[in-house]
Scaffold this motif. Structure first.
Motif, PDB file in Angstrom:
ATOM      1  N   PRO A   1       0.831  -1.216   0.000  1.00 50.61           N
ATOM      2  CA  PRO A   1       0.000   0.000   0.000  1.00 50.61           C
ATOM      3  C   PRO A   1       0.860   1.259   0.000  1.00 50.61           C
ATOM      4  O   PRO A   1       2.050   1.225   0.330  1.00 50.61           O
ATOM      5  N   VAL A   2       0.227   2.377  -0.367  1.00 51.78           N
ATOM      6  CA  VAL A   2       0.925   3.655  -0.490  1.00 51.78           C
ATOM      7  C   VAL A   2       0.241   4.697   0.389  1.00 51.78           C
ATOM      8  O   VAL A   2      -0.988   4.777   0.427  1.00 51.78           O
ATOM      9  N   ILE A   3       1.055   5.480   1.096  1.00 49.85           N
ATOM     10  CA  ILE A   3       0.560   6.690   1.743  1.00 49.85           C
ATOM     11  C   ILE A   3       1.033   7.856   0.889  1.00 49.85           C
ATOM     12  O   ILE A   3       2.230   8.003   0.646  1.00 49.85           O
ATOM     13  N   ALA A   4       0.100   8.685   0.403  1.00 55.72           N
ATOM     14  CA  ALA A   4       0.469   9.726  -0.553  1.00 55.72           C
ATOM     15  C   ALA A   4      -0.275  11.026  -0.268  1.00 55.72           C
ATOM     16  O   ALA A   4      -1.309  11.054   0.400  1.00 55.72           O
ATOM     17  N   SER A   5       0.273  12.098  -0.824  1.00 52.50           N
ATOM     18  CA  SER A   5      -0.348  13.413  -0.722  1.00 52.50           C
ATOM     19  C   SER A   5      -1.705  13.414  -1.414  1.00 52.50           C
ATOM     20  O   SER A   5      -1.872  12.799  -2.472  1.00 52.50           O
TER      21      SER A   5
END
Length: 205
Positions: free
Chosen positions: A131-135
């Motif tokens: 998974p990705v944590i993104a702006s």
């Protein structure tokens, strides 16, 4: 701008999705990209500074990529000033090794403060079941479904990024579930076959 929507077709970038999504995760997080101000590495490091107040969230952070010497040195001074631990600058890494790092990370972080347009690092992370944590701006909300394939945070706000990171660091099962969803998303929307079909439909029309 005076153009009609029916004049445009959206054919997303594709990524290889023939690998299995990994559930064999190390206690590490990963940034992949240029070590530049526009990419928000300083936002990530400031979030880590906030999280160091919670020693139970012990993790490694890998910064894979290269950038301007001045900016990199500025970040290293920040790390030293606040005594941040377990942060590793790798410099340039070959593609195969990057895939390995993505697969074994709990999640990747894309903290860009500028409007990235579908970065490959995000697609590769999804395709490898991470998974990705993104702006929450630019193309990221189109690529990442909040709380399904990753998490979105208010761009440039390190406190919010720290909260999202803590949410995943404290719940490995959630990371794996989001990663499985991310893998399915990549297969459904960003496979080479999907791109081929979309292009052929345009040509035939």
């Amino acid at each position: 701008a005076g153009y009609y929507g029916n004049k445009f077709n959206n054919v997303p970038t594709f990524v290889k999705t023939n690998g299995a999504n990994s559930t064999n995760k190390k206690n590490q997080i990963l940034f992949v990209g240029r070590i530049e101000k526009t990419k928000g590495v300083h936002v990530l490091l400031d979030a880590i500074k906030i999280l160091q107040q919670k020693p139970e969230l012990n993790f490694d952070c890998i910064l894979a990529g290269f950038g301007s010497e001045d900016y990199v040195n500025e970040q290293k001074k920040f790390i030293e000033q606040y005594g941040l631990k377990n942060i590793h600058f790798t410099g340039y890494i070959e593609k195969g090794k990057i895939d390995e790092l993505i697969s074994e990370s709990l999640f990747t972080v894309s903290p860009s403060i500028w409007y990235d347009n579908m970065p490959n690092s995000v697609l590769e992370s999804l395709a490898l079941g991470t998974p990705v944590i993104a702006s929450n701006h630019g193309s990221f909300p189109e690529l990442i479904e909040h709380e399904k394939t990753g998490l979105l945070f208010n761009a440039g706000v390190s406190v919010d990024l720290a909260a999202k990171m803590e949410q995943l660091l404290a719940n490995k099962a959630l990371c794996i579930r989001l990663g499985q969803n991310a893998f399915e998303r990549a297969k459904d929307y960003h496979s080479g076959e999907k791109r081929y079909q979309s292009l052929m439909e345009i040509y035939k029309s």
